[in-house]
Motif scaffolding. Structure first.
Motif, PDB file in Angstrom:
ATOM      1  N   ASN A   5       0.792  -1.219   0.000  1.00  0.00           N
ATOM      2  CA  ASN A   5       0.000   0.000   0.000  1.00  0.00           C
ATOM      3  C   ASN A   5       0.836   1.287   0.000  1.00  0.00           C
ATOM      4  O   ASN A   5       0.283   2.369  -0.085  1.00  0.00           O
ATOM      5  CB  ASN A   5      -0.968  -0.008   1.189  1.00  0.00           C
ATOM      6  N   THR A  27      -1.772   4.343  -0.899  1.00  0.00           N
ATOM      7  CA  THR A  27      -2.902   4.312  -1.818  1.00  0.00           C
ATOM      8  C   THR A  27      -4.199   4.529  -1.051  1.00  0.00           C
ATOM      9  O   THR A  27      -5.072   5.287  -1.468  1.00  0.00           O
ATOM     10  CB  THR A  27      -2.954   2.959  -2.555  1.00  0.00           C
ATOM     11  N   GLN A  28      -4.301   3.861   0.076  1.00  0.00           N
ATOM     12  CA  GLN A  28      -5.504   3.955   0.912  1.00  0.00           C
ATOM     13  C   GLN A  28      -5.082   3.797   2.362  1.00  0.00           C
ATOM     14  O   GLN A  28      -4.322   2.890   2.697  1.00  0.00           O
ATOM     15  CB  GLN A  28      -6.481   2.847   0.523  1.00  0.00           C
ATOM     16  N   LYS A  29      -5.549   4.682   3.223  1.00  0.00           N
ATOM     17  CA  LYS A  29      -5.222   4.580   4.649  1.00  0.00           C
ATOM     18  C   LYS A  29      -6.063   3.469   5.265  1.00  0.00           C
ATOM     19  O   LYS A  29      -7.284   3.446   5.127  1.00  0.00           O
ATOM     20  CB  LYS A  29      -5.473   5.913   5.344  1.00  0.00           C
ATOM     21  N   VAL A  30      -5.392   2.539   5.925  1.00  0.00           N
ATOM     22  CA  VAL A  30      -6.035   1.366   6.509  1.00  0.00           C
ATOM     23  C   VAL A  30      -5.743   1.371   8.003  1.00  0.00           C
ATOM     24  O   VAL A  30      -4.600   1.630   8.405  1.00  0.00           O
ATOM     25  CB  VAL A  30      -5.465   0.072   5.860  1.00  0.00           C
ATOM     26  N   PRO A  54      -2.952   9.421   2.731  1.00  0.00           N
ATOM     27  CA  PRO A  54      -3.455   8.782   1.516  1.00  0.00           C
ATOM     28  C   PRO A  54      -3.287   9.726   0.329  1.00  0.00           C
ATOM     29  O   PRO A  54      -3.373  10.955   0.485  1.00  0.00           O
ATOM     30  CB  PRO A  54      -4.936   8.516   1.819  1.00  0.00           C
ATOM     31  N   ASP A  56      -5.193  10.379  -2.048  1.00  0.00           N
ATOM     32  CA  ASP A  56      -6.384  11.127  -2.471  1.00  0.00           C
ATOM     33  C   ASP A  56      -6.661  12.345  -1.605  1.00  0.00           C
ATOM     34  O   ASP A  56      -7.582  13.095  -1.870  1.00  0.00           O
ATOM     35  CB  ASP A  56      -7.604  10.220  -2.507  1.00  0.00           C
TER      36      ASP A  56
END
Length: 58
Positions: A5, A27-30, A54, A56
């Motif tokens: 990620n 890419t995406q905060k998890v 992230p 975005d």
């Protein structure tokens, strides 16, 4: 960069404290509890705080 990620890393300043930080772009905060332990990004690296952002978000 080898972590799942993670798309990039850089340096910057924390907007609230003004201290230098390492910025890790994902890419995406998890949530940490949903990651495998080996994919979790540490809170600090060599004493420098780490911020995860992230891609975005501006």
């Amino acid at each position: 960069m080898a972590l799942a990620n993670v798309d990039g890393v850089g340096t910057g300043r924390d907007e609230e404290s003004g201290e230098d930080v390492i910025v890790v772009f994902v890419t995406q905060k998890v949530p940490r509890e949903e990651l495998r332990p080996e994919d979790a990004i540490p809170d600090t690296l060599e004493g420098i705080p780490v911020r995860v952002l992230p891609l975005d978000e501006p």
